[in-house]
Scaffold this motif. Structure first.
Motif, short mmCIF file in Angstrom:
data_model
loop_
_atom_site.label_atom_id
_atom_site.label_comp_id
_atom_site.label_asym_id
_atom_site.label_seq_id
_atom_site.Cartn_x
_atom_site.Cartn_y
_atom_site.Cartn_z
N GLY A 174 8.39 -12.97 -32.52
CA GLY A 174 8.05 -11.68 -32.34
C GLY A 174 9.84 -11.27 -31.51
O GLY A 174 11.03 -11.21 -31.90
N ILE A 175 10.18 -9.69 -30.56
CA ILE A 175 10.83 -9.97 -30.19
C ILE A 175 11.58 -10.15 -29.03
O ILE A 175 10.77 -10.22 -27.88
N ASP A 205 15.09 -8.78 -16.35
CA ASP A 205 14.68 -7.80 -16.12
C ASP A 205 14.34 -7.44 -17.38
O ASP A 205 13.77 -6.42 -17.82
N GLU A 206 15.58 -7.99 -18.48
CA GLU A 206 14.92 -7.15 -19.31
C GLU A 206 13.87 -8.26 -20.32
O GLU A 206 13.02 -7.54 -20.75
N LEU A 207 13.56 -9.14 -19.85
CA LEU A 207 12.77 -10.01 -20.25
C LEU A 207 11.27 -9.54 -19.90
O LEU A 207 9.87 -9.39 -20.84
N ALA A 208 11.18 -8.75 -19.02
CA ALA A 208 10.51 -8.49 -17.92
C ALA A 208 9.75 -6.87 -18.94
O ALA A 208 8.27 -6.79 -18.71
N LYS A 209 10.20 -6.71 -19.75
CA LYS A 209 9.46 -4.95 -20.46
C LYS A 209 8.87 -5.54 -21.24
O LYS A 209 8.45 -6.71 -22.01
N GLU A 210 7.79 -5.25 -21.42
CA GLU A 210 6.48 -5.33 -22.10
C GLU A 210 6.63 -5.41 -23.58
O GLU A 210 5.95 -6.53 -24.14
N TYR A 211 7.82 -5.78 -23.86
CA TYR A 211 8.02 -5.55 -26.06
C TYR A 211 8.74 -6.81 -26.03
O TYR A 211 7.96 -7.10 -27.19
N TYR A 212 8.70 -7.65 -25.36
CA TYR A 212 8.75 -9.17 -25.07
C TYR A 212 8.16 -9.29 -25.00
O TYR A 212 7.79 -10.36 -24.77
N GLN A 213 8.35 -11.03 -26.72
CA GLN A 213 7.87 -12.10 -26.81
C GLN A 213 8.12 -13.12 -25.83
O GLN A 213 7.43 -14.41 -25.51
N GLY A 214 9.33 -13.84 -26.15
CA GLY A 214 9.79 -14.10 -24.86
C GLY A 214 11.27 -14.44 -25.29
O GLY A 214 12.02 -13.33 -25.12
N LEU A 215 12.10 -15.31 -24.68
CA LEU A 215 13.49 -16.03 -24.86
C LEU A 215 13.96 -17.15 -25.61
O LEU A 215 13.46 -18.06 -25.78
N ARG A 266 3.96 -14.67 -18.80
CA ARG A 266 3.85 -15.10 -20.47
C ARG A 266 4.70 -14.98 -21.78
O ARG A 266 3.96 -15.04 -23.12
N ARG A 267 5.77 -15.12 -21.50
CA ARG A 267 6.47 -15.20 -22.07
C ARG A 267 7.37 -16.40 -22.46
O ARG A 267 7.17 -17.74 -21.83
N ASP A 268 7.63 -16.31 -24.04
CA ASP A 268 7.56 -18.36 -24.29
C ASP A 268 9.09 -18.44 -25.24
O ASP A 268 10.00 -17.18 -24.33
N ILE A 269 9.77 -19.42 -24.66
CA ILE A 269 10.66 -20.36 -24.44
C ILE A 269 11.29 -20.57 -25.45
O ILE A 269 10.66 -21.82 -26.24
N TRP A 270 11.87 -20.18 -26.65
CA TRP A 270 12.71 -21.27 -27.86
C TRP A 270 14.07 -21.62 -27.47
O TRP A 270 15.03 -21.24 -26.72
N ILE A 271 14.17 -23.09 -27.92
CA ILE A 271 15.67 -23.35 -27.61
C ILE A 271 15.96 -23.59 -29.34
O ILE A 271 15.29 -24.08 -29.61
N TYR A 272 17.38 -23.88 -29.90
CA TYR A 272 17.92 -24.34 -30.92
C TYR A 272 19.72 -25.29 -30.36
O TYR A 272 19.87 -25.33 -29.01
#
Length: 172
Positions: A16-17, A57-67, A96-102
């Motif tokens: 996602g975005i 604030d950026e993540l709150a925008k509806e088109y984001y899937q996550g961080l 509802r946002r998912d979190i990926w960590i590398y």
């Protein structure tokens, strides 16, 4: 903690975005690293409340899937307290946002009690992480056809399923 870069509307570092935060500081120093400037713990800008609010604030925008948090190395002990606070806040305020960590470290060796990168906040980070891409980048195993990872040794781990089952569960 310092942040080398924040990329908004990113589609390369997870599904996602996404908002991708590149933390600074890494002791792995992988041969062929695509961002060796992030090895320096003072590269970029100091992380502060204004930067965190920008991310939220950026993540709150509806088109984001996550961080996505990557680096550098999010699991360096110097970075873990800030990373823990950020992932906790994201899960609390934007569940509802998912979190990926590398990470260049291994989930089942380095991020467990008695592991070389386990601290008092490591479990809190992992408890709020959906996907963990683990393992050092190995230039000799580089494969540009792989999704969301750079070398064949790296794993894409479903952290929730892994923590529930007690064994590594791959997401992809």
């Amino acid at each position: 903690m310092h942040v080398g870069q924040i990329i908004t509307a990113d589609s390369a570092n997870g599904t996602g975005i996404r908002v991708s935060v590149f933390v600074s500081g890494c002791t792995n120093h992988c041969k062929g690293c695509f961002q060796p400037e992030t090895w320096d713990f003072h590269y970029g800008k100091p992380y502060d409340s204004a930067m965190e609010q920008f991310i939220m604030d950026e993540l709150a925008k509806e088109y984001y899937q996550g961080l996505t948090i990557l680096g550098g190395e999010p699991f360096e002990p110097e970075n873990q307290v800030v990373v823990a606070g950020l992932v906790r806040r994201v899960k609390r305020e934007l569940p509802r946002r998912d979190i990926w960590i590398y990470t260049g470290f291994l989930y089942d060796r380095d991020l467990q009690p008695s592991g070389c990168r386990y601290t008092e906040v490591t479990d809190g980070i992992l408890d709020n992480t959906d996907i963990l891409v683990d393992g050092k980048f190995v230039e000799e195993q580089k494969n540009i056809r792989l999704k969301f990872r750079g070398s064949e040794n790296q794993r894409i781990i479903d952290v929730r399923a892994t923590r529930q089952s007690g064994k590594i569960v791959l997401a992809m």
